[in-house]
Design an enzyme around this catalytic site. Structure first.
Site, PDB file in Angstrom:
ATOM      1  N   TYR A 123      11.950   8.381   1.237  1.00 37.03           N
ATOM      2  CA  TYR A 123      11.756   7.366   0.196  1.00 37.03           C
ATOM      3  C   TYR A 123      12.405   7.717  -1.150  1.00 37.03           C
ATOM      4  O   TYR A 123      12.338   6.923  -2.087  1.00 37.03           O
ATOM      5  CB  TYR A 123      10.253   7.115  -0.014  1.00 37.03           C
ATOM      6  CG  TYR A 123       9.567   6.599   1.221  1.00 37.03           C
ATOM      7  CD1 TYR A 123       9.896   5.358   1.755  1.00 37.03           C
ATOM      8  CD2 TYR A 123       8.604   7.356   1.886  1.00 37.03           C
ATOM      9  CE1 TYR A 123       9.287   4.874   2.899  1.00 37.03           C
ATOM     10  CE2 TYR A 123       7.973   6.884   3.027  1.00 37.03           C
ATOM     11  CZ  TYR A 123       8.329   5.647   3.527  1.00 37.03           C
ATOM     12  OH  TYR A 123       7.722   5.172   4.667  1.00 37.03           O
ATOM     13  N   HIS A 159      12.974  -3.083   1.293  1.00 37.11           N
ATOM     14  CA  HIS A 159      12.422  -1.805   1.761  1.00 37.11           C
ATOM     15  C   HIS A 159      13.296  -0.673   1.242  1.00 37.11           C
ATOM     16  O   HIS A 159      14.534  -0.796   1.230  1.00 37.11           O
ATOM     17  CB  HIS A 159      12.385  -1.736   3.292  1.00 37.11           C
ATOM     18  CG  HIS A 159      11.466  -2.763   3.865  1.00 37.11           C
ATOM     19  ND1 HIS A 159      10.101  -2.648   3.786  1.00 37.11           N
ATOM     20  CD2 HIS A 159      11.717  -3.943   4.469  1.00 37.11           C
ATOM     21  CE1 HIS A 159       9.559  -3.716   4.330  1.00 37.11           C
ATOM     22  NE2 HIS A 159      10.509  -4.518   4.744  1.00 37.11           N
ATOM     23  N   LEU A 160      12.651   0.401   0.867  1.00 36.30           N
ATOM     24  CA  LEU A 160      13.388   1.580   0.387  1.00 36.30           C
ATOM     25  C   LEU A 160      14.169   2.207   1.538  1.00 36.30           C
ATOM     26  O   LEU A 160      15.352   2.519   1.417  1.00 36.30           O
ATOM     27  CB  LEU A 160      12.401   2.603  -0.192  1.00 36.30           C
ATOM     28  CG  LEU A 160      11.623   2.118  -1.413  1.00 36.30           C
ATOM     29  CD1 LEU A 160      10.295   2.845  -1.527  1.00 36.30           C
ATOM     30  CD2 LEU A 160      12.454   2.306  -2.659  1.00 36.30           C
ATOM     31  N   SER A 161      13.460   2.401   2.652  1.00 29.88           N
ATOM     32  CA  SER A 161      14.090   2.958   3.857  1.00 29.88           C
ATOM     33  C   SER A 161      14.585   1.791   4.707  1.00 29.88           C
ATOM     34  O   SER A 161      14.427   0.629   4.321  1.00 29.88           O
ATOM     35  CB  SER A 161      13.055   3.779   4.634  1.00 29.88           C
ATOM     36  OG  SER A 161      12.038   2.924   5.143  1.00 29.88           O
ATOM     37  N   PRO A 170       0.786  -1.230   0.000  1.00 29.06           N
ATOM     38  CA  PRO A 170       0.000   0.000   0.000  1.00 29.06           C
ATOM     39  C   PRO A 170       0.821   1.286   0.000  1.00 29.06           C
ATOM     40  O   PRO A 170       1.863   1.373   0.638  1.00 29.06           O
ATOM     41  CB  PRO A 170      -0.813  -0.103   1.295  1.00 29.06           C
ATOM     42  CG  PRO A 170      -0.123  -1.117   2.119  1.00 29.06           C
ATOM     43  CD  PRO A 170       0.516  -2.077   1.164  1.00 29.06           C
ATOM     44  N   ASN A 171       0.299   2.231  -0.751  1.00 28.59           N
ATOM     45  CA  ASN A 171       0.817   3.604  -0.881  1.00 28.59           C
ATOM     46  C   ASN A 171       2.046   3.722  -1.780  1.00 28.59           C
ATOM     47  O   ASN A 171       2.429   4.833  -2.148  1.00 28.59           O
ATOM     48  CB  ASN A 171       1.102   4.245   0.491  1.00 28.59           C
ATOM     49  CG  ASN A 171      -0.166   4.374   1.312  1.00 28.59           C
ATOM     50  OD1 ASN A 171      -1.148   4.909   0.820  1.00 28.59           O
ATOM     51  ND2 ASN A 171      -0.162   3.861   2.527  1.00 28.59           N
ATOM     52  N   ASN A 230       8.054  -5.830  -1.374  1.00 33.05           N
ATOM     53  CA  ASN A 230       8.035  -4.711  -0.447  1.00 33.05           C
ATOM     54  C   ASN A 230       6.572  -4.588  -0.018  1.00 33.05           C
ATOM     55  O   ASN A 230       5.758  -3.994  -0.731  1.00 33.05           O
ATOM     56  CB  ASN A 230       8.511  -3.418  -1.117  1.00 33.05           C
ATOM     57  CG  ASN A 230       8.523  -2.251  -0.126  1.00 33.05           C
ATOM     58  OD1 ASN A 230       8.026  -2.368   1.000  1.00 33.05           O
ATOM     59  ND2 ASN A 230       9.098  -1.129  -0.536  1.00 33.05           N
ATOM     60  N   ALA A 265       3.451  -1.052   4.570  1.00 27.34           N
ATOM     61  CA  ALA A 265       2.959  -1.103   5.962  1.00 27.34           C
ATOM     62  C   ALA A 265       2.496  -2.506   6.367  1.00 27.34           C
ATOM     63  O   ALA A 265       2.541  -2.855   7.557  1.00 27.34           O
ATOM     64  CB  ALA A 265       1.821  -0.106   6.140  1.00 27.34           C
ATOM     65  N   ARG A 306      13.765   3.330  12.200  1.00 26.50           N
ATOM     66  CA  ARG A 306      12.684   4.326  12.252  1.00 26.50           C
ATOM     67  C   ARG A 306      11.809   4.097  13.498  1.00 26.50           C
ATOM     68  O   ARG A 306      12.295   3.590  14.497  1.00 26.50           O
ATOM     69  CB  ARG A 306      11.901   4.259  10.941  1.00 26.50           C
ATOM     70  CG  ARG A 306      12.787   4.610   9.730  1.00 26.50           C
ATOM     71  CD  ARG A 306      12.038   4.505   8.424  1.00 26.50           C
ATOM     72  NE  ARG A 306      10.918   5.432   8.394  1.00 26.50           N
ATOM     73  CZ  ARG A 306       9.925   5.361   7.494  1.00 26.50           C
ATOM     74  NH1 ARG A 306       9.952   4.419   6.568  1.00 26.50           N
ATOM     75  NH2 ARG A 306       8.935   6.236   7.518  1.00 26.50           N
ATOM     76  N   ASP A 316       1.357 -15.951   5.938  1.00 26.04           N
ATOM     77  CA  ASP A 316       0.830 -17.306   5.716  1.00 26.04           C
ATOM     78  C   ASP A 316       0.841 -17.664   4.230  1.00 26.04           C
ATOM     79  O   ASP A 316       1.169 -18.792   3.861  1.00 26.04           O
ATOM     80  CB  ASP A 316      -0.593 -17.432   6.280  1.00 26.04           C
ATOM     81  CG  ASP A 316      -0.606 -17.512   7.803  1.00 26.04           C
ATOM     82  OD1 ASP A 316       0.464 -17.774   8.389  1.00 26.04           O
ATOM     83  OD2 ASP A 316      -1.677 -17.310   8.402  1.00 26.04           O
ATOM     84  N   GLU A 373      12.839  -9.893   0.797  1.00 28.64           N
ATOM     85  CA  GLU A 373      12.147  -8.719   1.344  1.00 28.64           C
ATOM     86  C   GLU A 373      12.939  -7.467   0.986  1.00 28.64           C
ATOM     87  O   GLU A 373      14.166  -7.440   1.159  1.00 28.64           O
ATOM     88  CB  GLU A 373      12.051  -8.885   2.870  1.00 28.64           C
ATOM     89  CG  GLU A 373      11.380  -7.731   3.571  1.00 28.64           C
ATOM     90  CD  GLU A 373      11.257  -7.951   5.085  1.00 28.64           C
ATOM     91  OE1 GLU A 373      11.853  -8.920   5.625  1.00 28.64           O
ATOM     92  OE2 GLU A 373      10.566  -7.131   5.721  1.00 28.64           O
ATOM     93  N   ARG A 377       5.747  12.318  -2.262  1.00 30.14           N
ATOM     94  CA  ARG A 377       5.797  12.794  -0.871  1.00 30.14           C
ATOM     95  C   ARG A 377       6.976  12.165  -0.140  1.00 30.14           C
ATOM     96  O   ARG A 377       7.468  11.120  -0.561  1.00 30.14           O
ATOM     97  CB  ARG A 377       4.522  12.399  -0.118  1.00 30.14           C
ATOM     98  CG  ARG A 377       3.385  13.328  -0.380  1.00 30.14           C
ATOM     99  CD  ARG A 377       2.118  12.909   0.329  1.00 30.14           C
ATOM    100  NE  ARG A 377       0.985  13.471  -0.390  1.00 30.14           N
ATOM    101  CZ  ARG A 377       0.332  12.860  -1.365  1.00 30.14           C
ATOM    102  NH1 ARG A 377       0.669  11.653  -1.711  1.00 30.14           N
ATOM    103  NH2 ARG A 377      -0.669  13.454  -1.974  1.00 30.14           N
TER     104      ARG A 377
HETATM  105  O1  CA2 Z   1      10.815   1.626   3.338  1.00 32.75           O
HETATM  106  C1  CA2 Z   1       9.940   0.971   2.787  1.00 32.75           C
HETATM  107  O2  CA2 Z   1      10.031   0.550   1.636  1.00 32.75           O
HETATM  108  C2  CA2 Z   1       8.619   0.722   3.512  1.00 32.75           C
HETATM  109  O3  CA2 Z   1       8.185  -0.586   3.179  1.00 32.75           O
HETATM  110  C3  CA2 Z   1       7.644   1.760   3.024  1.00 32.75           C
HETATM  111  C4  CA2 Z   1       6.300   1.745   3.741  1.00 32.75           C
HETATM  112  C5  CA2 Z   1       6.483   1.742   5.249  1.00 32.75           C
HETATM  113  O4  CA2 Z   1       5.232   1.571   5.880  1.00 32.75           O
HETATM  114  C6  CA2 Z   1       7.440   0.653   5.715  1.00 32.75           C
HETATM  115  O5  CA2 Z   1       7.611   0.761   7.103  1.00 32.75           O
HETATM  116  C7  CA2 Z   1       8.779   0.767   5.028  1.00 32.75           C
HETATM  117  C8  CA2 Z   1       5.463   2.955   3.359  1.00 32.75           C
HETATM  118  C9  CA2 Z   1       5.263   3.191   1.916  1.00 32.75           C
HETATM  119  C10 CA2 Z   1       4.630   4.534   1.769  1.00 32.75           C
HETATM  120  O6  CA2 Z   1       4.823   4.984   0.476  1.00 32.75           O
HETATM  121  C11 CA2 Z   1       4.818   6.306   0.260  1.00 32.75           C
HETATM  122  C12 CA2 Z   1       4.539   6.718  -0.998  1.00 32.75           C
HETATM  123  C13 CA2 Z   1       4.542   8.041  -1.289  1.00 32.75           C
HETATM  124  C14 CA2 Z   1       4.847   8.955  -0.358  1.00 32.75           C
HETATM  125  C15 CA2 Z   1       5.131   8.556   0.904  1.00 32.75           C
HETATM  126  C16 CA2 Z   1       5.123   7.222   1.227  1.00 32.75           C
END
Ligand code: CA2
Length: 151
Positions: free
Chosen positions: A24, A101-103, A11-12, A75, A78, A108, A88, A99, A19
């Site tokens: 990110y 993750h960007l960050s 998601p997102n 990835n 959340a 964090r 599962d 796995e 943003r």
């Molecule tokens: O660092 C990552 O890749 C995360 O998986 C990104 C997730 C976060 O919940 C994880 O803890 C770490 C959040 C992705 C949100 O994506 C965004 C997209 C546009 C602007 C801001 C955030």
């Protein structure tokens, strides 16, 4: 024959690059997909790159990959920190799960420190930004090479 690699995004991540660039980066998910496609070509992989904001849809895609995909790079965003359902589903796969993750969630907020994906992941790449996806593809290639050297 090329190996099939499924790359899943949670998601997102569809809004990436719009943003929080300090966390990110400014690369969009479309840029990441294009970079993955270029790199996959060199590695002789066929990739299926997907994103969903819905947990159930991610679960369905993982189920559909059973017996059909040679590796899954995920990835889960959340859902990494909340989804036993995705864990599962991933457990049902026989192929390696990587796995990404960007960050680096471990550095964090505390609620990001725990990952359900970690229980099944063969390898985890965090904090490398968009490059993490490329590293994940390279990791998969190297693990296939090692297996073929053994056999
Ligand atoms: O660092 C990552 O890749 C995360 O998986 C990104 C997730 C976060 O919940 C994880 O803890 C770490 C959040 C992705 C949100 O994506 C965004 C997209 C546009 C602007 C801001 C955030």
């Amino acid at each position: 024959m090329n190996k099939n690699i499924l790359i899943l995004n949670g998601p997102n991540l569809n809004l990436l690059g719009t943003r929080e660039p300090d966390i990110y980066g400014s690369t969009t998910l479309e840029d990441i997909e294009n970079n993955c496609r270029q790199h996959a070509k060199k590695l002789e992989f066929d990739i299926d790159f997907r994103q969903s904001n819905h947990e159930g849809e991610l679960v369905t895609w993982i189920q559909q990959a059973i017996g059909k995909t040679d590796a899954v790079i995920i990835n889960a965003a959340a859902y990494t920190h909340t989804s036993v359902a995705i864990l599962d589903a991933l457990k049902m796969l026989e192929c390696p799960v990587i796995e990404v993750h960007l960050s680096d969630p471990k550095t964090r907020e505390e609620f990001r420190h725990h990952s359900y994906i970690e229980y099944v992941a063969k390898h985890c790449i965090s904090g490398q930004g968009a490059q993490g996806y490329i590293e994940a593809l390279t990791f998969v290639k190297n693990s296939f090479k090692q297996v073929s050297e053994i056999n």
